[in-house]
Design an enzyme around this catalytic site. Structure first.
Site, PDB file in Angstrom:
ATOM      1  N   LYS A  19     -25.656  30.511 -45.247  1.00 24.79           N
ATOM      2  CA  LYS A  19     -24.669  31.480 -44.738  1.00 24.79           C
ATOM      3  C   LYS A  19     -24.875  31.610 -43.220  1.00 24.79           C
ATOM      4  O   LYS A  19     -24.531  30.691 -42.493  1.00 24.79           O
ATOM      5  CB  LYS A  19     -24.796  32.800 -45.492  1.00 24.79           C
ATOM      6  CG  LYS A  19     -24.585  32.653 -47.027  1.00 24.79           C
ATOM      7  CD  LYS A  19     -24.490  33.993 -47.716  1.00 24.79           C
ATOM      8  CE  LYS A  19     -24.723  33.929 -49.223  1.00 24.79           C
ATOM      9  NZ  LYS A  19     -23.713  33.167 -49.975  1.00 24.79           N
ATOM     10  N   HIS A  28     -27.225  38.052 -47.241  1.00 21.04           N
ATOM     11  CA  HIS A  28     -26.152  38.579 -46.381  1.00 21.04           C
ATOM     12  C   HIS A  28     -26.723  39.409 -45.237  1.00 21.04           C
ATOM     13  O   HIS A  28     -26.096  40.372 -44.784  1.00 21.04           O
ATOM     14  CB  HIS A  28     -25.155  39.381 -47.219  1.00 21.04           C
ATOM     15  CG  HIS A  28     -24.414  38.516 -48.186  1.00 21.04           C
ATOM     16  ND1 HIS A  28     -23.243  37.861 -47.856  1.00 21.04           N
ATOM     17  CD2 HIS A  28     -24.713  38.132 -49.444  1.00 21.04           C
ATOM     18  CE1 HIS A  28     -22.843  37.135 -48.888  1.00 21.04           C
ATOM     19  NE2 HIS A  28     -23.723  37.293 -49.866  1.00 21.04           N
ATOM     20  N   SER A  53     -22.887  42.096 -51.279  1.00 24.13           N
ATOM     21  CA  SER A  53     -21.805  41.419 -50.568  1.00 24.13           C
ATOM     22  C   SER A  53     -20.417  41.862 -50.997  1.00 24.13           C
ATOM     23  O   SER A  53     -19.440  41.595 -50.302  1.00 24.13           O
ATOM     24  CB  SER A  53     -21.940  39.913 -50.737  1.00 24.13           C
ATOM     25  OG  SER A  53     -21.798  39.576 -52.098  1.00 24.13           O
TER      26      SER A  53
HETATM   27  C1  LIG Z   1     -27.050  37.960 -52.620  1.00 27.08           C
HETATM   28  C2  LIG Z   1     -27.072  36.486 -52.864  1.00 27.08           C
HETATM   29  N1  LIG Z   1     -28.192  35.919 -53.348  1.00 27.08           N
HETATM   30  C3  LIG Z   1     -28.260  34.590 -53.585  1.00 27.08           C
HETATM   31  C4  LIG Z   1     -27.180  33.762 -53.320  1.00 27.08           C
HETATM   32  C5  LIG Z   1     -27.300  32.283 -53.573  1.00 27.08           C
HETATM   33  O1  LIG Z   1     -27.407  31.616 -52.344  1.00 27.08           O
HETATM   34  P1  LIG Z   1     -27.354  30.039 -52.271  1.00 27.08           P
HETATM   35  O2  LIG Z   1     -25.949  29.669 -51.974  1.00 27.08           O
HETATM   36  O3  LIG Z   1     -28.303  29.649 -51.165  1.00 27.08           O
HETATM   37  O4  LIG Z   1     -27.805  29.511 -53.589  1.00 27.08           O
HETATM   38  C6  LIG Z   1     -26.002  34.312 -52.807  1.00 27.08           C
HETATM   39  C7  LIG Z   1     -24.828  33.438 -52.542  1.00 27.08           C
HETATM   40  O5  LIG Z   1     -23.735  33.695 -52.953  1.00 27.08           O
HETATM   41  C8  LIG Z   1     -25.940  35.711 -52.581  1.00 27.08           C
HETATM   42  O6  LIG Z   1     -24.816  36.276 -52.103  1.00 27.08           O
END
Ligand SMILES: Cc1ncc(COP(=O)(O)O)c(C=O)c1O
Length: 422
Positions: free
Chosen positions: A268, A237, A209
């Site tokens: 998201k 993402h 990201s």
């Molecule tokens: C690549 C990635 N994995 C995991 C997460 C964690 O997601 P969640 O908000 O559902 O805990 C995020 C969120 O920032 C992320 O960008």
């Protein structure tokens, strides 16, 4: 420790400390002082993260708590669903039918038909056999490795994988191998180094990201097949909009059905509230239901979120309209911002890093854009490498062409004022 030396007075001071020092140090003062020092250090280094407070729903346009209207270019609201009325209505209907919450973990009395339907819908959407829900993708990643792998096994992880993957791997006894970010030659070297291990799994973010870099899943899967490894991707993402029908990075790279484990978020593109999942073969998901600690020892996903996520998946399965609009917006913004004279990281993902290189420039630029009515986030060292400071733009299907033109005009104005472009 003698009775006399124990912490025993109601003011929270220690007799021993007060006798030794002659002055009563409040209990815990050294600890709290250390925290204050750490926070001051963050402020001094310009690394303190204040929270922006919104007074409105999330959306392409938001209202700050100061009453200002801003075009929002920094949410993970890829499909624009976070503040969307029909999604909110679906969550209200699910609350009316299933109640506010379950007051239980899943396996005791916290599973409702809406959770089972959502797990089935996610599996169908991703092309997997089964899915397990979590309260967050952070929990999905935190709880996936330890039940499945032990010290006989090897986990081979991209150096820039998300923090939750790194934490999940730490909780597991498997041998750890790290390959340089997105570097297939190094991945192959690490696969060779892990040769003696019983099971090997390659783990990567589907999309990174910070740069919008899409993992080279076609090459990763080819290497996995050559070296007998499993593959896991984190699709936070990507789920909902990457690939021809939005299934994710595996669809984008034509490796549908060849990924062993997929983790993702409901927080998201797929609605934006919260919640996560792990998806894959039935025996993997069955094992996680028995042994994954964030699943066993944490409350059920709220029915409102499960119901709304189900409505979102139904809509995305029926039409690619939102995904198509997002990609049109992305292509338009990427082309126009370069024409204006800015440098961006090349790519096709709706994360568009606009490179400003120096940290103070990125800070000033984001502040000026705020004054011009655009919400953006600046990133600089240590979040990104030294000299790679940037503002990260995130496109949404909810952005109108007029809003994007307003944002582009603000970029041009701020860029000229700060001498970034001619
Ligand atoms: C690549 C990635 N994995 C995991 C997460 C964690 O997601 P969640 O908000 O559902 O805990 C995020 C969120 O920032 C992320 O960008």
């Amino acid at each position: 420790m003698s009775v006399e030396s124990s912490m025993d007075d109601s003011q929270g001071t220690s007799k021993v400390a007060s006798q030794d020092a002659g002055v009563a140090a409040p209990r815990g003062e050294a600890f709290y002082g250390q925290l204050r020092q750490g926070l001051d250090q963050l402020r001094g280094d310009g690394l303190f993260k204040p929270e922006r407070v919104l007074a409105s729903r999330q959306g392409a346009e938001v209202t700050g708590d100061d009453g200002r209207t801003l075009i929002n270019m920094c949410a993970n609201n890829y499909l624009g669903l976070s503040g969307e009325e029909w999604v909110a209505q679906a969550s209200i209907e699910a609350t009316e039918q299933y109640g506010y919450g379950l007051s239980s973990v899943r396996f005791i009395c916290g599973t409702q038909t809406v959770h089972k339907r959502l797990e089935k819908a996610i599996s169908e959407f991703l092309g997997t056999e089964d899915t397990i829900l979590y309260a967050a993708a952070f929990d999905a990643n935190g709880g996936v490795f330890e039940p499945l792998f032990d010290d006989n096994d090897a986990i081979i992880s991209d150096a820039l994988n998300h923090a939750s993957i790194i934490d999940g791997i730490r909780l597991c006894k498997a041998a750890r191998f790290r390959y340089a970010h997105n570097d297939m030659a190094d991945l192959e070297k690490q696969l060779q180094a892990a040769a003696g291990k019983r099971h090997k799994i390659i783990v990567t973010d589907g999309v990174f990201s910070m740069d919008g870099t899409i993992a080279q899943l076609d090459r990763i899967v080819a290497l996995a097949e050559q070296y007998g490894a499993l593959v896991m991707i984190d699709e936070c993402h990507a789920s909902g909009f990457m690939g021809r029908t939005g299934r994710g990075t595996h669809e984008h790279h034509n490796v549908l059905g060849r990924i062993d484990i997929i983790t993702g978020t409901l927080g998201k593109a797929l609605g934006g509230a919260m919640g996560g999942f792990t998806s894959g073969r039935k025996e993997v998901i069955d094992t996680l239901r028995q042994k994954s600690r964030p699943y066993l020892f944490s409350n059920t996903l709220a029915p409102s979120i499960a119901g709304a996520s189900l409505a979102v998946l139904e809509r995305l399965s029926a039409s690619t309209e939102l995904r198509d609009r997002l990609h049109e917006n992305t292509a338009y913004f990427r082309q126009r911002i370069e024409e204006i004279g800015f440098t961006i990281k090349p790519g096709t993902h709706p994360v568009v890093p606009v490179m400003l290189f120096e940290a103070p420039v990125a800070q000033k630029f984001a502040a000026r854009m705020y004054e011009l009515g655009v919400l953006l986030s600046g990133f600089f060292y240590p979040v990104v490498p030294m000299g790679q400071a940037r503002v990260r733009v995130q496109l949404s299907a909810a952005h109108t062409r007029a809003q994007l033109d307003t944002v582009l005009a603000a970029f041009e104005q701020a860029g000229k004022e700060l001498g970034i472009i001619q």
